[in-house]
Design a protein around this motif. Sequence first.
Motif, PDB file in Angstrom:
ATOM      1  N   GLY A  59     -13.189  -4.747   3.814  1.00 38.29           N
ATOM      2  CA  GLY A  59     -12.370  -5.364   2.772  1.00 38.29           C
ATOM      3  C   GLY A  59     -12.938  -6.714   2.358  1.00 38.29           C
ATOM      4  N   LYS A  60     -12.546  -7.121   1.167  1.00 37.60           N
ATOM      5  CA  LYS A  60     -13.070  -8.384   0.631  1.00 37.60           C
ATOM      6  C   LYS A  60     -12.291  -9.582   1.166  1.00 37.60           C
ATOM      7  N   ARG A 105      -6.948 -11.750  -0.502  1.00 34.33           N
ATOM      8  CA  ARG A 105      -5.640 -12.405  -0.312  1.00 34.33           C
ATOM      9  C   ARG A 105      -5.735 -13.544   0.703  1.00 34.33           C
ATOM     10  N   HIS A 107      -1.160  -5.817   3.529  1.00 32.58           N
ATOM     11  CA  HIS A 107      -2.102  -5.163   2.607  1.00 32.58           C
ATOM     12  C   HIS A 107      -2.747  -3.947   3.295  1.00 32.58           C
ATOM     13  N   TYR A 141      -1.646  -2.204   5.801  1.00 31.12           N
ATOM     14  CA  TYR A 141      -0.638  -1.132   5.950  1.00 31.12           C
ATOM     15  C   TYR A 141      -0.482  -0.369   4.646  1.00 31.12           C
ATOM     16  N   SER A 142      -0.444  -1.088   3.515  1.00 32.24           N
ATOM     17  CA  SER A 142      -0.226  -0.405   2.231  1.00 32.24           C
ATOM     18  C   SER A 142      -1.397   0.526   1.908  1.00 32.24           C
ATOM     19  N   ASP A 162      -1.001   4.395   1.420  1.00 29.98           N
ATOM     20  CA  ASP A 162      -1.377   4.861   0.081  1.00 29.98           C
ATOM     21  C   ASP A 162      -2.399   5.997   0.146  1.00 29.98           C
ATOM     22  N   ARG A 216     -12.758   1.473   2.248  1.00 32.04           N
ATOM     23  CA  ARG A 216     -13.628   0.422   2.776  1.00 32.04           C
ATOM     24  C   ARG A 216     -14.914   1.019   3.386  1.00 32.04           C
ATOM     25  N   GLN A 238       4.805   0.622  -5.986  1.00 25.28           N
ATOM     26  CA  GLN A 238       4.210   1.918  -5.610  1.00 25.28           C
ATOM     27  C   GLN A 238       5.130   3.069  -6.040  1.00 25.28           C
ATOM     28  N   LYS A 241       3.253  -3.838  -7.768  1.00 23.52           N
ATOM     29  CA  LYS A 241       2.397  -3.121  -6.813  1.00 23.52           C
ATOM     30  C   LYS A 241       1.263  -3.987  -6.266  1.00 23.52           C
ATOM     31  N   THR A 242       0.584  -4.679  -7.128  1.00 22.80           N
ATOM     32  CA  THR A 242      -0.592  -5.464  -6.724  1.00 22.80           C
ATOM     33  C   THR A 242      -0.310  -6.958  -6.772  1.00 22.80           C
ATOM     34  N   PHE A 244      -6.410  -9.142 -11.376  1.00 22.47           N
ATOM     35  CA  PHE A 244      -7.027  -8.352 -10.301  1.00 22.47           C
ATOM     36  C   PHE A 244      -6.866  -6.864 -10.595  1.00 22.47           C
ATOM     37  N   GLN A 245      -5.664  -6.478 -11.019  1.00 20.36           N
ATOM     38  CA  GLN A 245      -5.389  -5.065 -11.261  1.00 20.36           C
ATOM     39  C   GLN A 245      -6.098  -4.548 -12.512  1.00 20.36           C
ATOM     40  N   ASP A 274      -9.460  -3.934 -11.453  1.00 19.14           N
ATOM     41  CA  ASP A 274      -9.470  -2.748 -10.599  1.00 19.14           C
ATOM     42  C   ASP A 274      -9.517  -1.476 -11.455  1.00 19.14           C
TER      43      ASP A 274
HETATM   44  C1  GRG Z   1       2.149   2.395   0.289  1.00 21.56           C
HETATM   45  C2  GRG Z   1       4.024   0.707   0.071  1.00 21.56           C
HETATM   46  C3  GRG Z   1       2.706   1.177  -0.332  1.00 21.56           C
HETATM   47  C4  GRG Z   1       2.042   0.472  -1.278  1.00 21.56           C
HETATM   48  C5  GRG Z   1       0.702   0.775  -1.730  1.00 21.56           C
HETATM   49  C6  GRG Z   1      -1.732  -1.556  -2.505  1.00 21.56           C
HETATM   50  C7  GRG Z   1      -1.172  -0.243  -2.867  1.00 21.56           C
HETATM   51  C8  GRG Z   1       0.302  -0.102  -2.870  1.00 21.56           C
HETATM   52  C9  GRG Z   1      -1.956   0.816  -3.102  1.00 21.56           C
HETATM   53  C10 GRG Z   1      -3.426   0.783  -3.010  1.00 21.56           C
HETATM   54  C11 GRG Z   1      -4.029   1.550  -4.127  1.00 21.56           C
HETATM   55  C12 GRG Z   1      -4.540   0.676  -5.192  1.00 21.56           C
HETATM   56  C13 GRG Z   1      -5.794   1.131  -5.844  1.00 21.56           C
HETATM   57  C14 GRG Z   1      -3.921  -0.428  -5.549  1.00 21.56           C
HETATM   58  C15 GRG Z   1      -4.288  -1.339  -6.607  1.00 21.56           C
HETATM   59  C16 GRG Z   1      -5.365  -2.359  -6.311  1.00 21.56           C
HETATM   60  C17 GRG Z   1      -5.567  -2.667  -4.933  1.00 21.56           C
HETATM   61  C18 GRG Z   1      -4.456  -3.294  -4.227  1.00 21.56           C
HETATM   62  C19 GRG Z   1      -6.752  -2.376  -4.418  1.00 21.56           C
HETATM   63  C20 GRG Z   1      -7.157  -2.627  -3.069  1.00 21.56           C
HETATM   64  O1  GRG Z   1      -7.251  -4.003  -2.809  1.00 21.56           O
HETATM   65  P1  GRG Z   1      -8.641  -4.717  -2.536  1.00 21.56           P
HETATM   66  O2  GRG Z   1      -9.620  -4.413  -3.630  1.00 21.56           O
HETATM   67  O3  GRG Z   1      -9.096  -3.953  -1.220  1.00 21.56           O
HETATM   68  O4  GRG Z   1      -8.380  -6.155  -2.252  1.00 21.56           O
HETATM   69  P2  GRG Z   1      -9.959  -4.482   0.022  1.00 21.56           P
HETATM   70  O5  GRG Z   1     -10.433  -3.209   0.696  1.00 21.56           O
HETATM   71  O6  GRG Z   1     -11.085  -5.318  -0.500  1.00 21.56           O
HETATM   72  O7  GRG Z   1      -9.017  -5.257   0.890  1.00 21.56           O
END
Ligand code: GRG
Length: 296
Positions: A46-47, A50, A79, A81-82, A86, A98, A159, A182-183, A219-220, A223
């Motif tokens: 992960g980057k 946060r 994060h 956990y999500s 997810d 990752r 979510q 969500k993000t 950020f989103q 993404d």
């Molecule tokens: C399951 C309650 C629950 C929530 C899930 C965060 C999320 C909500 C889902 C992840 C899917 C997704 C693509 C979300 C949008 C952008 C996002 C949060 C990407 C991942 O975050 P990064 O890029 O990941 O910071 P790293 O791996 O770098 O930590």
Amino acid sequence: MMTDFATWVAARQTSFESVLQRLLPAAEVAPQRLHQAMRYSVLDGGKRVRPLLAYAAGELTGAPVARVEIAAAAVELIHAYSLVHDDMPCMDDDVLRRGKATCHVEYDQATALLVGDALQSLAFQLLSEQPLNDDAAKQLQMVKLLALAAGSRGMAGGQAIDLASVGRQLTLPELEQMHIHKTGALIRAAILLGAHCGNPASSQLDRLDRFGKLIGLAFQVVDDVLDCEADTATLGKTAGKDADHDKPTYVSLLGLPGAKEMAQRLHREALESLGEFGEPARRLRELADFIVLRKF
Ligand code: GRG
């Protein structure tokens, strides 16, 4: 002399990894399989965007690093956990995260469910047992801040909207609402929690809150663009999933040029919101640049 951004990031990422190593239950402690899976899902990947935002906000408000790193860890555990939940078959059903197998693939679905549950509990344990603010009432507010950001009116709610929107056309305000929850909610919480480890003035908090909202949304948007433009190897997660799953995104709504333009606008407005902070907000500005210009 102030170190350059890349050096600052690398130093924080390395020390934050040791913080997580220390705070997560040891793999040898029972129940071993659960603890191993928790460590597998959090460590070495992960980057850490946060946590970096929390460190940068803490620098602005004069927060002790030993406090900020606990707040940053709590956010990163939520994060992680999500992401674990997810990726499960009942949600996004993915095999890569990752750059490695997702938790339920490496272990099993029941373990992945428990990993998410236990990471969330550990986050709140840390926020409530470690000294983060001299004022206990303020620390209680910090616990509430993360609870709201992670819960049904924050990330989990976002979510839920996401799951319900598959195959539907959303309007731009609806899409924005989904992503702000969500993000954006957790990114905003990371910034505010980092700030609360110090002594922020209320004018600082207002501006940081606005910055967090804008950069969380940016950020989103980025993404969404990367999901469409980057490849799986670069992202460390399956690319192109949004279009495959018929998900509404900024790209599907605005087109690629429109989404990129929106990211630029949000970036500009986020930087403007930090306007008067000057040099102490340097890392926040650099992180905003990174979030919008990143390629992974
Ligand atoms: C399951 C309650 C629950 C929530 C899930 C965060 C999320 C909500 C889902 C992840 C899917 C997704 C693509 C979300 C949008 C952008 C996002 C949060 C990407 C991942 O975050 P990064 O890029 O990941 O910071 P790293 O791996 O770098 O930590």
